[in-house]
Design a protein around this motif. Sequence first.
Motif, short mmCIF file in Angstrom:
data_model
loop_
_atom_site.label_atom_id
_atom_site.label_comp_id
_atom_site.label_asym_id
_atom_site.label_seq_id
_atom_site.Cartn_x
_atom_site.Cartn_y
_atom_site.Cartn_z
N GLU A 1 0.83 -1.21 0.00
CA GLU A 1 0.00 0.00 0.00
C GLU A 1 0.86 1.26 0.00
O GLU A 1 0.57 2.23 -0.70
N LYS B 1 1.01 4.19 -2.89
CA LYS B 1 0.84 5.62 -2.61
C LYS B 1 2.03 6.43 -3.12
O LYS B 1 1.86 7.51 -3.68
N ASN C 1 1.78 6.74 -6.85
CA ASN C 1 0.80 7.76 -7.19
C ASN C 1 1.37 9.15 -6.99
O ASN C 1 1.14 10.06 -7.80
N SER D 1 -1.46 16.22 -5.62
CA SER D 1 -2.78 15.86 -5.09
C SER D 1 -3.92 16.33 -6.00
O SER D 1 -5.04 15.86 -5.87
N PHE E 1 -4.16 13.06 -8.03
CA PHE E 1 -4.46 11.88 -7.22
C PHE E 1 -5.08 12.36 -5.91
O PHE E 1 -4.36 12.60 -4.94
N SER F 1 -6.44 10.92 -3.59
CA SER F 1 -6.15 10.08 -2.42
C SER F 1 -4.94 10.59 -1.64
O SER F 1 -4.78 10.27 -0.47
N SER G 1 -6.06 13.24 1.54
CA SER G 1 -7.13 12.76 2.40
C SER G 1 -7.11 13.36 3.81
O SER G 1 -7.64 12.77 4.73
N ALA H 1 -2.29 8.05 4.64
CA ALA H 1 -2.42 8.48 3.26
C ALA H 1 -1.30 9.43 2.84
O ALA H 1 -1.10 9.66 1.66
#
Length: 118
Positions: A40, A44, A47, A74, A77, A79, A82, A88
Motif C-alpha cells: 500500500e 501511494k 501515485n 494531489s 491523485f 487520495s 485525504s 495516506a
Amino acid sequence: MLVEHQRLAYGIGGLTPAEFWDSTPAEFVPYIRERIKWKEEQDKMENFRAGTIAAVIANVNRDKKKRPTPYKASDFFPSLNSGSSQAAQPPQDRLGTAQRIYNVMAAAWRSTKKGGKK
C-alpha cells in the motif's frame, strides 16, 4: 482457506512453496500483514511520483491568469489529499525526495528557451 493463504504467500508475499510450507501461522500472518502495508505504501508513493510528473507537465502550459496557483500532485491523485489520515500521506523523507525531484525538473524546464519565457 488454504488456497487463499497460498495465493497470498505466492503473490504479495513473494514466498516460494517451500518457504510457505516451512512457515508457521505465527510467522506467516504478521509477515503477510507487513507485506500488505508495504505494498500500500509503495502504491501511494507511485501515485505521488506520477502526480508530481503530471503536475510538472501541466504547469508548463498553465495559463497563470486562469489558474494562478501551480498544480500539485494531489490535484491528479485526490487520495494523496485525504486530510488527517497519516497513512495516506507519504513519509516525510520520501516526500522530501519527491519534492527535490520536482524542483530539479522545474529548474530544468525553466532553463530551456521556452520555459524561461513568461
